[in-house]
Scaffold this motif. Structure first.
Motif, PDB file in Angstrom:
ATOM      1  N   TYR A  76      42.041  25.985  33.857  1.00  0.00           N
ATOM      2  CA  TYR A  76      41.586  27.253  33.315  1.00  0.00           C
ATOM      3  C   TYR A  76      40.197  27.155  32.686  1.00  0.00           C
ATOM      4  O   TYR A  76      39.668  28.142  32.181  1.00  0.00           O
ATOM      5  CB  TYR A  76      42.571  27.772  32.266  1.00  0.00           C
ATOM      6  CG  TYR A  76      43.992  27.875  32.768  1.00  0.00           C
ATOM      7  CD1 TYR A  76      44.271  27.928  34.130  1.00  0.00           C
ATOM      8  CD2 TYR A  76      45.059  27.895  31.889  1.00  0.00           C
ATOM      9  CE1 TYR A  76      45.569  28.012  34.589  1.00  0.00           C
ATOM     10  CE2 TYR A  76      46.366  27.985  32.340  1.00  0.00           C
ATOM     11  CZ  TYR A  76      46.604  28.042  33.700  1.00  0.00           C
ATOM     12  OH  TYR A  76      47.890  28.119  34.164  1.00  0.00           O
ATOM     13  N   LEU A 125      45.832  32.698  40.096  1.00  0.00           N
ATOM     14  CA  LEU A 125      44.455  33.194  40.141  1.00  0.00           C
ATOM     15  C   LEU A 125      44.103  33.967  38.879  1.00  0.00           C
ATOM     16  O   LEU A 125      42.946  33.945  38.424  1.00  0.00           O
ATOM     17  CB  LEU A 125      44.246  34.071  41.372  1.00  0.00           C
ATOM     18  CG  LEU A 125      44.289  33.359  42.725  1.00  0.00           C
ATOM     19  CD1 LEU A 125      44.109  34.354  43.857  1.00  0.00           C
ATOM     20  CD2 LEU A 125      43.216  32.277  42.796  1.00  0.00           C
ATOM     21  N   LEU A 126      45.086  34.671  38.306  1.00  0.00           N
ATOM     22  CA  LEU A 126      44.841  35.369  37.046  1.00  0.00           C
ATOM     23  C   LEU A 126      44.475  34.381  35.939  1.00  0.00           C
ATOM     24  O   LEU A 126      43.530  34.612  35.172  1.00  0.00           O
ATOM     25  CB  LEU A 126      46.084  36.164  36.642  1.00  0.00           C
ATOM     26  CG  LEU A 126      46.229  37.571  37.203  1.00  0.00           C
ATOM     27  CD1 LEU A 126      47.621  38.108  36.910  1.00  0.00           C
ATOM     28  CD2 LEU A 126      45.191  38.487  36.604  1.00  0.00           C
ATOM     29  N   SER A 185      40.924  32.989  36.381  1.00  0.00           N
ATOM     30  CA  SER A 185      39.903  34.015  36.651  1.00  0.00           C
ATOM     31  C   SER A 185      38.522  33.574  36.176  1.00  0.00           C
ATOM     32  O   SER A 185      37.501  33.914  36.789  1.00  0.00           O
ATOM     33  CB  SER A 185      40.298  35.326  35.981  1.00  0.00           C
ATOM     34  OG  SER A 185      40.463  35.151  34.580  1.00  0.00           O
ATOM     35  N   SER A 186      38.460  32.809  35.082  1.00  0.00           N
ATOM     36  CA  SER A 186      37.160  32.338  34.603  1.00  0.00           C
ATOM     37  C   SER A 186      36.515  31.375  35.590  1.00  0.00           C
ATOM     38  O   SER A 186      35.286  31.308  35.705  1.00  0.00           O
ATOM     39  CB  SER A 186      37.323  31.658  33.237  1.00  0.00           C
ATOM     40  OG  SER A 186      38.213  30.554  33.324  1.00  0.00           O
ATOM     41  N   GLU A 224      35.245  33.631  38.672  1.00  0.00           N
ATOM     42  CA  GLU A 224      34.064  34.454  38.385  1.00  0.00           C
ATOM     43  C   GLU A 224      32.765  33.661  38.456  1.00  0.00           C
ATOM     44  O   GLU A 224      31.690  34.252  38.559  1.00  0.00           O
ATOM     45  CB  GLU A 224      34.215  35.097  37.004  1.00  0.00           C
ATOM     46  CG  GLU A 224      35.290  36.173  36.954  1.00  0.00           C
ATOM     47  CD  GLU A 224      35.566  36.637  35.542  1.00  0.00           C
ATOM     48  OE1 GLU A 224      34.937  36.079  34.614  1.00  0.00           O
ATOM     49  OE2 GLU A 224      36.409  37.538  35.360  1.00  0.00           O
ATOM     50  N   MET A 276      34.915  35.206  45.132  1.00  0.00           N
ATOM     51  CA  MET A 276      35.275  36.598  44.823  1.00  0.00           C
ATOM     52  C   MET A 276      35.129  37.490  46.045  1.00  0.00           C
ATOM     53  O   MET A 276      35.981  38.352  46.312  1.00  0.00           O
ATOM     54  CB  MET A 276      34.402  37.105  43.685  1.00  0.00           C
ATOM     55  CG  MET A 276      34.567  36.343  42.378  1.00  0.00           C
ATOM     56  SD  MET A 276      36.164  36.596  41.593  1.00  0.00           S
ATOM     57  CE  MET A 276      35.850  38.132  40.721  1.00  0.00           C
ATOM     58  N   LEU A 287      41.528  41.960  41.053  1.00  0.00           N
ATOM     59  CA  LEU A 287      41.090  40.677  40.499  1.00  0.00           C
ATOM     60  C   LEU A 287      39.721  40.293  41.035  1.00  0.00           C
ATOM     61  O   LEU A 287      38.886  39.726  40.314  1.00  0.00           O
ATOM     62  CB  LEU A 287      42.119  39.597  40.826  1.00  0.00           C
ATOM     63  CG  LEU A 287      41.861  38.204  40.245  1.00  0.00           C
ATOM     64  CD1 LEU A 287      41.861  38.252  38.727  1.00  0.00           C
ATOM     65  CD2 LEU A 287      42.899  37.212  40.744  1.00  0.00           C
ATOM     66  N   SER A 288      39.454  40.601  42.317  1.00  0.00           N
ATOM     67  CA  SER A 288      38.147  40.280  42.891  1.00  0.00           C
ATOM     68  C   SER A 288      37.024  41.115  42.288  1.00  0.00           C
ATOM     69  O   SER A 288      35.853  40.734  42.371  1.00  0.00           O
ATOM     70  CB  SER A 288      38.179  40.495  44.406  1.00  0.00           C
ATOM     71  OG  SER A 288      38.333  41.873  44.728  1.00  0.00           O
ATOM     72  N   GLY A 347      36.931  41.645  39.064  1.00  0.00           N
ATOM     73  CA  GLY A 347      36.841  41.208  37.676  1.00  0.00           C
ATOM     74  C   GLY A 347      37.740  41.957  36.733  1.00  0.00           C
ATOM     75  O   GLY A 347      37.628  41.797  35.510  1.00  0.00           O
ATOM     76  N   THR A 394      40.728  41.740  35.356  1.00  0.00           N
ATOM     77  CA  THR A 394      41.842  40.812  35.160  1.00  0.00           C
ATOM     78  C   THR A 394      43.025  41.478  34.466  1.00  0.00           C
ATOM     79  O   THR A 394      44.179  41.331  34.892  1.00  0.00           O
ATOM     80  CB  THR A 394      41.367  39.605  34.340  1.00  0.00           C
ATOM     81  OG1 THR A 394      40.206  39.042  34.945  1.00  0.00           O
ATOM     82  CG2 THR A 394      42.444  38.551  34.263  1.00  0.00           C
ATOM     83  N   CYS A 418      44.802  43.905  36.769  1.00  0.00           N
ATOM     84  CA  CYS A 418      45.587  43.184  37.781  1.00  0.00           C
ATOM     85  C   CYS A 418      46.926  42.742  37.201  1.00  0.00           C
ATOM     86  O   CYS A 418      47.975  42.907  37.831  1.00  0.00           O
ATOM     87  CB  CYS A 418      44.780  41.993  38.292  1.00  0.00           C
ATOM     88  SG  CYS A 418      45.667  40.930  39.446  1.00  0.00           S
TER      89      CYS A 418
END
Length: 565
Positions: free
Chosen positions: A164, A223-224, A227-228, A231, A237, A280-281, A283, A285, A288
């Motif tokens: 993460y 993926l959630l 996410s950092s 991005e 993305m 999610l793609s 941004g 989050t 989503c």
């Protein structure tokens, strides 16, 4: 054991309600135990507790509790009921491990646990169809497992496996791409979508768990959490956006012509997973995750209602043979209507809060027109196949010879329906109030909102056209076959490789198994050993003759010396 499943279901419901109550009050905490430590890196067991993990655990537990109560009726005549309950408990436990563990090495406990138990549950009925579906499910999921192991190997020099942290992307620029491809194998995005409808060979309670809050959501949840990391990579993305949009349109168009009840709902799950990954793609989050929780509730209810319809009509799954269900299964049809309306995003059910927010905020991002056209088309398909499903089940003609096997719906069913129905109606508003980042959103004007209501008559018009214009150019047999085969994805990913292997199996047999593998392997070893033994035997004979001659000469010399003396 039937009573035990009811007790476990009630316990799960209680744990789910408790997790929901403490989700908004729990600060982020990481509990870590060191398992092994070296000079360069160490292995530790970690548990992550925060608002998202508690909220998702609450969703999993409440759905699992309802499904366990439902199993006490649906699987009551099963011979190996104890085995089934144990597999379901292992399945739910693997998902809880995946939710709460942030360490990439230890997350394999939940990740591989989901893959193994899903395979065992898909092949539960032990026939050729179930075995084929289970093998496809297992092999596709193994691709994600291998990629996850590849990420673990690439992070050996980092001193830890907390994926993460976005600082890891600085040295591993390819890591987000590998992460996306590995995650979409679990979430069945293109080109790994064929296994999701095939997994419908499992019992209906298992399908309810798989398609709502466990297996297919594992990739989205990973993926959630990462996410950092995503991005930091624009390529990852864009790849996620492209695959999710194509899958959204493909799943919706395939559901329009599918006649298997469970596969229609499975394809609707696939389209909703695409909506989550699309948000999610962009941004989004929090949005989503919001749709992930909201979708789990009404999709589980939809599967349970479909299971009652199938079970009551002697396992018939063809929607053309399941008409007139409203008069004989009024409670199930009422709850199915609630779940379907929530799936369509009808105000003010759970699906409305999340899907409406995704569409609104995606329009505020400022992407190109093609992206928005595909998004709206996929959303329209959702309304169309949902309306088609309801019309066929409730008011369609019953063309089959099957009859409902019981006169009144069981009280156990109503208990299992109730909690999921409450979630389908109210979880959208509750989550929007609990999660701070969802309390404020962009709202369109009333005119723009009212345009969505035009989708319903448009869906009815398209459905009428499909029934009355069967010989038109659009509804030719080739077009129907193309859509029902998921754009030839089934043949390309499952049938084509197996056909290729069968056609060239004799070549493989002659050139590999009976060819150079034999020469290098056992036959070659026999030839080498035979030559070596022959050489050793010859050498031993030569040495023996030499020693015998030397011994004879020595004895003769000794005899001559003795005679002379």
């Amino acid at each position: 054991m039937v009573q035990f499943s009811k007790v476990v279901g009630s316990l799960f419901l209680g744990v789910g309600v408790f997790s929901l109550l403490i989700s908004s009050q729990c600060p982020m905490q990481i509990l870590e135990w060191s398992l092994w430590f070296s000079y360069s890196f160490g292995i530790s067991f970690s548990i992550l507790l925060d608002c998202s993990s508690f909220l998702f655990i609450s969703t999993v537990m409440m759905i699992s509790g309802s499904v366990m109560v439902y199993c006490s009726w649906y699987m009551s005549d099963e011979v190996y009921y104890n085995r089934f309950v144990l597999l379901v408990l292992l399945f739910v436990g693997s998902m809880v491990f995946l939710i709460t563990i942030p360490n990439l090495v230890c997350v394999l406990i939940g990740w591989d646990g989901l893959g193994i138990t899903s395979f065992l549950l898909v092949i539960y009925y032990q026939n050729n169809k179930s075995l084929g579906a289970g093998m496809v499910t297992a092999l596709v999921n193994r691709i994600g497992d291998v990629l996850l192991l590849f990420i673990i190997g690439s992070m050996m020099s980092e001193g830890g496996w907390l994926l993460y942290e976005n600082s890891l992307v600085v040295e591993n620029l390819y890591l987000p791409i590998v992460l996306v491809v590995g995650a979409i194998t679990k979430s069945a995005q293109m080109p790994f979508s064929a296994w999701l409808p095939a997994a419908m060979a499992a019992p209906t309670p298992v399908s309810s768990l798989v398609h709502s809050s466990t297996l297919v959501t594992a990739g989205v949840y990973l993926l959630l959490r990462c996410s950092s990391v995503l991005e930091e990579s624009g390529l990852a993305m864009n790849l996620l956006k492209s695959l999710s949009l194509v899958t959204l349109v493909m799943a919706g168009s395939a559901a329009l012509v599918e006649i298997d009840l469970k596969k229609v709902i499975a394809l609707s799950t696939l389209s909703q997973l695409s909506m989550m990954l699309f948000s999610l793609s962009l941004g989004l989050t929090s949005v989503c995750f919001f749709h992930l929780v909201a979708h789990a509730s009404f999709k589980a209810l939809l599967f349970l209602c479909a299971g009652v319809v199938i079970h009551s009509n002697f396992k018939t799954q063809d929607i053309r043979c399941l008409g007139k269900s409203w008069s004989v299964l009024p409670v199930s049809m009422a709850f199915l209507t609630v779940a379907n309306m929530s799936l369509c995003g009808v105000p003010f059910l759970s699906g409305f809060y999340s899907k409406d927010m995704i569409i609104e905020l995606s329009f505020m991002v400022g992407d190109n027109v093609g992206v928005y056209m595909l998004e709206i088309l996929g959303t329209l398909f959702t309304s169309w196949y949902s309306l088609r499903l309801m019309l066929n089940l409730m008011f369609g003609l019953n063309k089959g010879i099957s009859r409902v096997s019981f006169g009144e719906e069981n009280v156990t069913l109503k208990m299992a329906y109730f909690s999921l129905a409450v979630m389908s109606v109210g979880v959208g508003w509750v989550v929007s109030q609990v999660v701070v980042s969802l309390s404020n959103s962009v709202h369109l004007f009333l005119f723009d909102k009212s345009l969505a209501m035009g989708f319903i008559p448009l869906a009815g018009l398209v459905y009428w056209f499909s029934l009355n214009q069967q010989e038109s150019v659009f509804w030719k047999k080739e077009a129907l076959w193309f859509l029902s085969s998921m754009w030839n994805l089934k043949s390309m990913t499952t049938q084509l490789p197996s056909k290729f292997l069968v056609l060239y199996s004799d070549v493989v047999l002659v050139s590999l198994e009976k060819g150079w593998l034999e020469k290098v392997g056992p036959q070659g070893a026999v030839v080498v050993l035979k030559s070596a033994s022959k050489l050793a035997q010859t050498y031993q004979q030569y040495q023996f003759l030499r020693m015998a001659l030397a011994s004879g000469l020595i004895l003769a010399s000794g005899a001559m010396l003795s005679a002379l003396i």
